[in-house]
Design a protein around this motif. Structure first.
Motif, PDB file in Angstrom:
ATOM      1  N   ALA A  75       0.828  -1.209   0.000  1.00  0.00           N
ATOM      2  CA  ALA A  75       0.000   0.000   0.000  1.00  0.00           C
ATOM      3  C   ALA A  75       0.864   1.261   0.000  1.00  0.00           C
ATOM      4  O   ALA A  75       0.499   2.267  -0.612  1.00  0.00           O
ATOM      5  N   LEU A  76       1.992   1.229   0.709  1.00  0.00           N
ATOM      6  CA  LEU A  76       2.888   2.385   0.729  1.00  0.00           C
ATOM      7  C   LEU A  76       3.571   2.572  -0.622  1.00  0.00           C
ATOM      8  O   LEU A  76       3.540   3.664  -1.204  1.00  0.00           O
ATOM      9  N   PHE A  77       4.185   1.526  -1.137  1.00  0.00           N
ATOM     10  CA  PHE A  77       4.979   1.660  -2.349  1.00  0.00           C
ATOM     11  C   PHE A  77       4.122   1.918  -3.582  1.00  0.00           C
ATOM     12  O   PHE A  77       4.585   2.545  -4.538  1.00  0.00           O
ATOM     13  N   THR A  78       2.885   1.452  -3.602  1.00  0.00           N
ATOM     14  CA  THR A  78       2.034   1.657  -4.778  1.00  0.00           C
ATOM     15  C   THR A  78       1.091   2.838  -4.613  1.00  0.00           C
ATOM     16  O   THR A  78       0.211   3.043  -5.437  1.00  0.00           O
ATOM     17  N   GLY A  79       1.287   3.638  -3.555  1.00  0.00           N
ATOM     18  CA  GLY A  79       0.530   4.869  -3.413  1.00  0.00           C
ATOM     19  C   GLY A  79       1.009   5.912  -4.421  1.00  0.00           C
ATOM     20  O   GLY A  79       2.103   5.822  -4.977  1.00  0.00           O
ATOM     21  N   VAL A  80       0.189   6.928  -4.668  1.00  0.00           N
ATOM     22  CA  VAL A  80       0.507   7.957  -5.668  1.00  0.00           C
ATOM     23  C   VAL A  80       1.690   8.793  -5.189  1.00  0.00           C
ATOM     24  O   VAL A  80       1.666   9.347  -4.093  1.00  0.00           O
ATOM     25  N   ARG A  81       2.691   8.927  -6.001  1.00  0.00           N
ATOM     26  CA  ARG A  81       3.940   9.559  -5.584  1.00  0.00           C
ATOM     27  C   ARG A  81       3.772  11.059  -5.332  1.00  0.00           C
ATOM     28  O   ARG A  81       3.252  11.798  -6.175  1.00  0.00           O
ATOM     29  N   ASP A  82       4.230  11.489  -4.157  1.00  0.00           N
ATOM     30  CA  ASP A  82       4.279  12.915  -3.791  1.00  0.00           C
ATOM     31  C   ASP A  82       2.947  13.617  -3.966  1.00  0.00           C
ATOM     32  O   ASP A  82       2.900  14.807  -4.287  1.00  0.00           O
ATOM     33  N   ASN A  83       1.862  12.875  -3.772  1.00  0.00           N
ATOM     34  CA  ASN A  83       0.524  13.464  -3.799  1.00  0.00           C
ATOM     35  C   ASN A  83      -0.211  13.038  -2.545  1.00  0.00           C
ATOM     36  O   ASN A  83      -0.423  11.842  -2.327  1.00  0.00           O
ATOM     37  N   SER A  84      -0.586  14.014  -1.724  1.00  0.00           N
ATOM     38  CA  SER A  84      -1.368  13.706  -0.529  1.00  0.00           C
ATOM     39  C   SER A  84      -2.746  14.305  -0.699  1.00  0.00           C
ATOM     40  O   SER A  84      -2.965  15.498  -0.485  1.00  0.00           O
ATOM     41  N   MET A  85      -3.678  13.466  -1.140  1.00  0.00           N
ATOM     42  CA  MET A  85      -5.052  13.890  -1.358  1.00  0.00           C
ATOM     43  C   MET A  85      -5.933  13.224  -0.308  1.00  0.00           C
ATOM     44  O   MET A  85      -5.509  12.321   0.388  1.00  0.00           O
ATOM     45  N   VAL A  86      -7.135  13.648  -0.187  1.00  0.00           N
ATOM     46  CA  VAL A  86      -8.113  12.979   0.657  1.00  0.00           C
ATOM     47  C   VAL A  86      -9.171  12.402  -0.268  1.00  0.00           C
ATOM     48  O   VAL A  86      -9.766  13.146  -1.038  1.00  0.00           O
TER      49      VAL A  86
END
Length: 570
Positions: free
Chosen positions: A349-360
């Motif tokens: 879940a961490l590695f396949t999260g969207v890079r450098d984007n923190s959205m809600v």
């Protein structure tokens, strides 16, 4: 915070992984040894926890779900400019000489611990701990059955990635023997699963206590026997050119398609497992609106009345409970001061999260495994699993309207939605990880917030495997009906498509391609991507000489002094 199922049990590890002769005459200061252990229910709880603990691997590339997804035709390497190892694995290059050594080491740790349980528990008497002899025997059978299953699980993990491996099935077996053949390895796996099925109680899933969630049982062993049958027969037929429709057993017998279909039928009819009412309710994003109390967080989920079924077995905490999930890798949290670092958090879940984007509601990650856009554009929009599996970046209804592009490599505009960082505002305040809030964990570091189970086996796969083995459409159409799709006649092509859509990004696609013999044709494409803001071309480089296998750990090859040979093509 939830209990960590797969604990690191130091005392178990000490005396099941072996020691040198110089220690044989020392005094046992802890009061536990192979002669005195495995004699109480507490001993068994600790011992089996040590077996499950070996699922975890320190090196992320040795993590089965990560490795298999990177190898898949539907996920690219991604990451940033420094994430070269992800791109190398994705391109069938070996980043390091020991890329998969942690998988090797941990699997054999688990096998050694399982061997000890199988041998020593057979001699144990638990009658004084239970109200009846029958209860004591059932407890004993469950422990031995779980150990048999886990030994098969570890050997299956190894043979899928590395091919034939040395078989060690007893405490005193030599540890320096040669590699067994692929067929011999599968014969041991099949025999262990068959015996596990015959040994463990036939307790229906709803009657299994939630405290046992995450543990194997008879139904899980039956499901894995189906998976092992399909992979062995497919691999030998399509990759080795040795056509077969039977799964060998270690004693010289074999299991036919009819035999294995019978086990799957028993699982389907008697396990108590069922499909979730909505495919999308299996994944944590379907919980976000309820937990945040804000229907604008993920409008698509709210409009479809999604409600997460949870991941704690049949506990009614969430909706009607999760009857579909059968076997998982459990995760928890961590702290940087802990010796294990973040090994017990879900790094997929961490590695396949969207890079450098923190959205809600979607938090940031390292940007590995962006999605092949061909899958999105070829997938019928009427199938709810499409948006239930793929996050379309820039789509506000999908909660990705705030996406900022050109942060990583191999950007395609799509990421997986099943295993991804999930976050929302806590009581309208600070944005925190979903599982941080659920389990009241203190450290909110984005790298440590992933406590989502990884699902190794779910009931939908049992239905699809039954259809494939029997050549009938019932199981497949039952899965399609859950997605609101019309029934279709059975064909292998229809089955392949259904597995792709139902099980996308769950670590199975790569192995399906290999066993079907489709692995070469699957990688014959070129894509337009963006590499950190620059237009680029992406084309995978699968090499037929590797026959779907990964490199054997070079350290093990050297230590064997010529006993082990490197796999072809590496």
């Amino acid at each position: 915070m939830k209990n960590i199922i797969y604990l690191a049990v130091a005392c178990v590890m000490l005396f099941t992984t072996g020691c040198g002769d110089e220690f044989l005459d020392t005094e046992n200061l802890y009061g536990k040894s192979l002669d005195t252990y495995y004699s109480t229910p507490t001993d068994m709880e600790e011992a089996i926890a040590g077996v499950y603990n070996a699922i975890y691997t320190p090196n992320v590339h040795s993590n089965e779900s990560m490795a298999a997804n990177l190898l898949s035709d539907m996920m690219l390497g991604g990451g940033g400019p420094d994430d070269k190892s992800a791109k190398w694995v994705d391109n069938f290059e070996d980043p390091l000489e020991d890329t998969y050594r942690d998988m090797w080491t941990q699997s054999y740790n688990g096998i050694a611990r399982a061997n000890a349980i199988i041998e020593k528990t057979a001699e144990a008497d638990f009658s004084t701990f239970f109200a009846s002899a029958e209860e004591a025997q059932e407890f004993k059978n469950q422990q031995i059955g779980e150990a048999l299953f886990m030994r098969a699980f570890f050997y299956f993990r190894l043979v899928k990635f590395l091919g034939g491996v040395p078989l060690i099935t007893a405490i005193d077996d030599p540890k320096d023997g040669p590699r067994n053949t692929i067929t011999e390895t599968y014969a041991q796996i099949a025999s262990d699963l068959k015996l596990a099925i015959e040994t463990m109680p036939s307790t229906p899933f709803p009657e299994i206590p939630t405290s046992s969630y995450g543990h194997a049982n008879k139904w899980v062993a039956q499901a894995y026997l189906g998976r092992v049958y399909l992979y062995y027969t497919g691999y030998m037929t399509n990759m080795e050119g040795q056509s077969t429709d039977v799964l060998p057993l270690a004693d010289g017998g074999s299991l036919s398609a009819s035999d294995v279909a019978g086990y799957l039928s028993d699982c389907i009819n008697n396990s108590g497992h069922e499909l979730a009412s909505d495919f999308r309710n299996l994944w944590p994003y379907s919980y976000v609106n309820i937990s945040a109390g804000d229907t604008t967080v993920l409008p698509w989920a709210h409009e479809n009345n999604l409600s997460w079924v949870g991941q704690d077995g049949h506990s009614p905490t969430f909706g009607t409970g999760n009857y579909e999930t059968m076997f998982v890798q459990r995760f928890s949290f961590g702290d940087w001061g802990w010796n294990n670092g973040n090994i017990y958090t879900n790094r997929l879940a961490l590695f396949t999260g969207v890079r450098d984007n923190s959205m809600v509601p979607f938090g940031q990650g390292w940007g590995w495994c962006p999605i092949n856009p061909n899958l999105w554009y070829s997938w019928d929009a009427e199938d709810p699993r499409k948006e239930g599996s793929i996050l379309e970046l820039g789509n506000a209804a999908q909660g990705a309207g705030g996406y900022e592009a050109d942060k990583g490599d191999h950007e395609t505009g799509f990421f997986n939605k099943k295993y991804i960082a999930i976050q929302h505002r806590e009581n309208g305040g600070d944005v925190k990880g979903m599982f941080i809030q659920l389990y009241n964990w203190g450290n909110t570091d984005m790298q440590l917030m992933h406590a989502q189970d990884f699902i190794f086996m779910r009931f939908a796969d049992v239905l699809l495997m039954h259809s494939e083995i029997t050549g009938t459409a019932d199981g497949m159409n039952r899965v399609r009906a859950r997605a609101g799709l019309d029934p279709v006649a059975y064909s292998l092509d229809a089955l392949k498509q259904e597995r792709l859509y139902e099980l996308a990004f769950e670590g199975l696609r790569w192995f399906d391609l290999v066993r079907w013999g489709d692995v070469e044709s699957a990688f014959n494409y070129t894509l337009d991507v963006r590499n950190s803001g620059i237009d680029a071309k992406y084309s995978p480089n699968y090499r037929s000489e590797i026959k779907g296998l990964m490199p054997f750990p070079e350290t093990e090859v050297r230590l064997s002094n010529g006993v082990y040979e490197q796999n072809p093509g590496w």
